[in-house]
Design an enzyme around this catalytic site. Structure first.
Site, PDB file in Angstrom:
ATOM      1  N   THR A   1       4.243   1.986   2.359  1.00 61.87           N
ATOM      2  CA  THR A   1       5.526   2.244   1.707  1.00 61.87           C
ATOM      3  C   THR A   1       6.258   3.386   2.401  1.00 61.87           C
ATOM      4  OG1 THR A   1       4.761   1.401  -0.419  1.00 61.87           O
ATOM      5  CG2 THR A   1       6.611   2.944  -0.473  1.00 61.87           C
ATOM      6  N   THR A   2       5.557   4.469   2.669  1.00 64.64           N
ATOM      7  CA  THR A   2       6.232   5.610   3.325  1.00 64.64           C
ATOM      8  C   THR A   2       6.674   5.249   4.735  1.00 64.64           C
ATOM      9  OG1 THR A   2       4.089   6.489   4.087  1.00 64.64           O
ATOM     10  CG2 THR A   2       4.983   7.398   2.049  1.00 64.64           C
TER      11      THR A   2
ATOM     12  N   GLY B   1       0.829  -1.196   0.000  1.00 64.53           N
ATOM     13  CA  GLY B   1       0.000   0.000   0.000  1.00 64.53           C
ATOM     14  C   GLY B   1       0.861   1.243   0.000  1.00 64.53           C
ATOM     15  N   CYS B   2       0.261   2.356  -0.380  1.00 61.61           N
ATOM     16  CA  CYS B   2       1.026   3.602  -0.470  1.00 61.61           C
ATOM     17  C   CYS B   2       1.456   4.071   0.920  1.00 61.61           C
ATOM     18  CB  CYS B   2       0.230   4.670  -1.201  1.00 61.61           C
ATOM     19  SG  CYS B   2      -1.501   4.815  -0.721  1.00 61.61           S
ATOM     20  N   TYR B   3       0.505   4.110   1.859  1.00 60.98           N
ATOM     21  CA  TYR B   3       0.878   4.533   3.213  1.00 60.98           C
ATOM     22  C   TYR B   3       1.977   3.642   3.795  1.00 60.98           C
ATOM     23  CZ  TYR B   3      -3.230   7.684   3.598  1.00 60.98           C
ATOM     24  OH  TYR B   3      -4.152   8.691   3.440  1.00 60.98           O
TER      25      TYR B   3
END
Lengths: 337, 337, 337, 337
Positions: free
Chosen positions: C149-150, C145-147
């Site tokens: 990843t960060t 997921g994008c979140y």
């Protein structure tokens, strides 16, 4: 590899030019100038594997390049162009300094005397869809303004076919993203002043870009003075749309108009003529180097053309690289699609 | 009618103050100053029935007013405040100049010596929900910063109830609209730099506003140095949201926490405590003078408070008028809801 | 040439995947599916020289491809993945369906039973900076997921060096552009509701993405349950920034922290560790496939990491192609920088 | 106190109407309807001291009110209006249902048969600057569309003075904020589709609002069919600007034109005629109930009028309350400036 340099690398158009060149298989960046951050490195502004020192324009090694892109403001561009031409370097100039063929017209609109009027006669106006043959041969390419690109691409098929009513106004209502105004901080570009606002400015026949439109319309057999041009600033970073209203000298059907546009721009790699019934929006071309056109016939002799470009793409850096490709005999859309 | 003047009328907070005062049934605007457009008229900026000449601050008729709102930048505010106090005019100062009680702390954070340290002891920090009694009596009101307003309103119920774990960090992750940065044109407020971007700045313990937060947290019995404060600039004209993460010294239920907030702020006309399960967003308070709070208990001793204000409303001009109302014995929410 | 197909080509992630693949020198797009516009052509959506028919997923010619990108919503993705694996096609799945190793954890967070739990054990979580060796071998890649990843890229160097205080909360305050919410029209994504607003949602430990973060933090030796994660929706089309607050188990200097991050991510082609003193913003990575990290030491044991990605780039399609490159033994950054 | 009700209170125009009425010294809100949130309370949507139950339209106590504001979509509005008129309640209808005097024209543009054509003859088109005398007497006020408000206010002085060239096109290039499209979630109003985009739609003579413009232009002695009207959606929540291009039947000076506009709109409390040399922008009227006009003479017989309103203010709710004030003999600008 064709060796190139970029003057004015940290403005919006210069930086966009460099980003395109970076993926160009036949061009190699040899230098990039920036007065404000001379001594720095492009790699500080953009990531990872870049290592391009930023130098002062005065130190540009013109003997090491075949061509330069001049991304300086008008007025400031002239001297860099002259230096490059003296060094026998081919020039793509993105400023307004070499677009007008007549130095007194230049002085009227830009308020300064032209420093190298002798170069004006060798400069070619860089709209490949109209001027490709001349672009191929020139050593001094005057890259068009963003507004004129939309308006002239919208009008060209009608001008070519002599279908514009010579007695009627041509109304170009244009909307531009803010990057077209450059990177200088002013109250006009302050976020709070722009956001949630939409502002007309220099409407009618008072914006500088109308000068090159009038020149081209006249060259193409139309009546330049019929142009009424109204730019508007919109709260968008990148994008441009011109809604162009014209009266035709003949009564046509929608299909006839659409065919005219489709045929005029057949085989033009960066032109996108939308099907009848669709309208060009900014999204059609945003962050591309294309121009999208739609035609809407309101009455048999009343036509609306919507012309969309990215003001930094086909409106500036993209068109500059397109002209560069033409000038150097490369496939025109190289690095652009 | 209470007669008032506004210093700095054409900045964002000054103009917002005037727009509120215009609908205030008990206040009458006697003068408005602007150095940049002295000689002009507010009616040029805003429509129809306004006729308020803009004068230089040096010409402000202090003898004709009961109170002034100082909407000047920090540093510039001090002399206007001193002049007003010497003329026995009550002052609501929206700058940072009188918020810190200690002049050396002021000098540390703002980089300049305080010109009137003797006035610091009479200044009252203008958060009515915390300081109402003192505000009523003061002649020199230091209107809080926008960030501190959100963070202190979020923490106050916990501080009052001694529920903050004194050994744990208090993390305030704050997001602000661009009008909070003022109307000065800089690259940081350029539309193209702000739009489609979100930028942290001065995070940790380095933003000036943390000084007044630390001062207040200490005054209220907490450990100011536990504060970690991270402001972020967001592409919004007006609005502020702080997401505040705290560790509690006791284990609570969600209902207990919600009751604590509801009771602490009962009868506060500009406080909006959201029901459990709802989260405060910028939209809850945008273009209002309210503060909205939501509480979310993650674990029995881990709480998140979301605090929303309009940075020009409860974060500046609205709170200034709220304090004005308290100072002059008016209904606190007059002209504010 | 590696032959690939894309399921779900007209959503934001599917379309972005196709735009990247289009410039990939070693990959050839054989099919693209879209239920909503089956029978149409990608060339209607995007200009000029594209001619890619859109077909229904049921008609996808799996026998003609080496790999597929599944860009379908969670739940819908499972059956396409199963079909592809049965046809012995390697899969890069961008949904959440194969990220969690435990099917009951999946059911808890996503509210549906997993249809192919037997495939979960062969799926590899696709963060190349952490999991490169496993990615190389897998036939079923679960793109993060994008979140996560960060947050995971922000925490990984600390987890690897065992520097996280195991008793302290890890607070990830995340801000996301709206394209992360998908292309479905809802009141939550209505322009007027989003614009000039900023909204926290599912904060604390209630957003689905926290499940994969907890799983990875635990796998890497940390305490997953310490995570507190608060997503916020911001009025931006593309971009993501997580501001991550951690307590360290040791006292460090800023240089020590910076060296740790620089060394951990040395030679990672899509990681950009900013110099000390700079903060990662959304602009650093917007419309790129990079992740940018900055570290700010507030106290010797209190650290803030800012982690920026484009939610459709390194947060979705870019990372998917990065994993594809690793899986097929290509240079990892091919078509990505 | 005049007792009023609002149908459709949770749409953008209904909610704006209620916010204005809330500060109206002579109007008292007795009921508010909402089908989607019947049973709820406006105080859940807006803060602090509101307590207005939301009921179904079917339960509206028409016997308790003197007037209703109908803020329902066209088509849905007719039945509420009929019920109110049967109960002898005066109606301000913000939909398009009673703007066109001819039911077959209504059917042509709106695609449905009119349910109460007998009421059309008593309806008055609610532009006070043009129709004040009739508005005073009517019991059924058809509040104009937002686009027609701008275009008709721009043209009215020329129509009145018979200065429009009857043989020339009248071109209205209009730009609207997104709240004008209503609160319904569609792909067209999805944030990512609108943001960073600008889209023409229904241009030429195909948008429904042109029907009421043609009707009024004809009534005022002009040639309605000369109108060409091109709306554009812009990434702004609230605001509208129309740039109107006309040919004059006489040659004028700029001063003559400006005087004409200034005199025609003298003593109109919500009209703001800008000085020569200034151009109307959206910001001039945003979040106000004013209309701002600027005139730019391009050639002695070529004029551009820029007309700015807030589409929810003078373009909907503000104008509705203005008409209400006229209908009930109140000062026209009450609660509006």
């Amino acid at each position: 590899m064709i060796k190139i340099g970029v003057f004015g690398a940290t403005g919006y158009t210069g930086f966009e030019t460099i980003k395109i060149i970076r993926h160009h298989p036949m061009a190699q960046l040899m230098f990039a100038t920036s007065e404000s951050t001379a001594g720095g490195n492009l790699g500080d502004l953009y990531p990872v594997d870049w290592d391009i020192p930023l130098i002062s324009a005065a130190n540009a090694p013109l003997d090491k390049v075949d061509a330069v892109f001049c991304c300086l403001p008008h007025g400031a561009s002239m001297s860099a162009v002259m230096a490059a031409r003296q060094a026998n370097v081919r020039v793509i100039d993105l400023s307004a300094d070499f677009r007008l063929t007549n130095s007194s017209v230049y002085q009227k609109w830009y308020g300064i005397a032209h420093e190298s009027p002798q170069l004006l006669s060798e400069a070619v106006y860089g709209l490949p869809e109209i001027n490709r043959a001349k672009i191929r041969e020139t050593n001094l390419l005057a890259n068009p303004g963003c507004y004129p690109t939309t308006v002239l691409l919208a009008l060209y098929p009608l001008l070519k076919a002599k279908l514009l009513d010579p007695t009627a106004s041509i109304i170009a209502d244009s909307k531009s993203g803010v990057s077209g105004a450059g990177r200088k901080a002013t109250l006009k570009t302050h976020f709070v002043e722009v956001n949630e606002n939409l502002s007309p400015y220099n409407i009618g026949q008072s914006h500088r870009h109308i000068a090159e439109m009038i020149q081209l319309v006249n060259e193409l057999g139309g009546v330049g003075d019929n142009l009424i041009f109204s730019p508007h600033l919109v709260p968008i970073s990148r994008g441009m749309l011109s809604t162009v209203y014209v009266s035709l000298s003949d009564k046509l059907t929608a299909d006839m108009v659409h065919n005219l546009y489709a045929e005029t721009y057949a085989n033009q790699p960066l032109m996108w003529i939308l099907p009848l019934g669709q309208l060009a929006t900014m999204a059609h071309t945003q962050r591309t180097n294309l121009a999208a056109l739609s035609v809407t016939l309101v009455k048999p002799d009343q036509l609306i053309i919507c012309a969309s470009i990215d003001n930094l793409g086909k409106g500036a850096a993209g068109q500059a690289v397109q002209c560069f490709n033409v000038m150097f005999g490369l496939k025109e859309e190289t690095a652009l699609i």
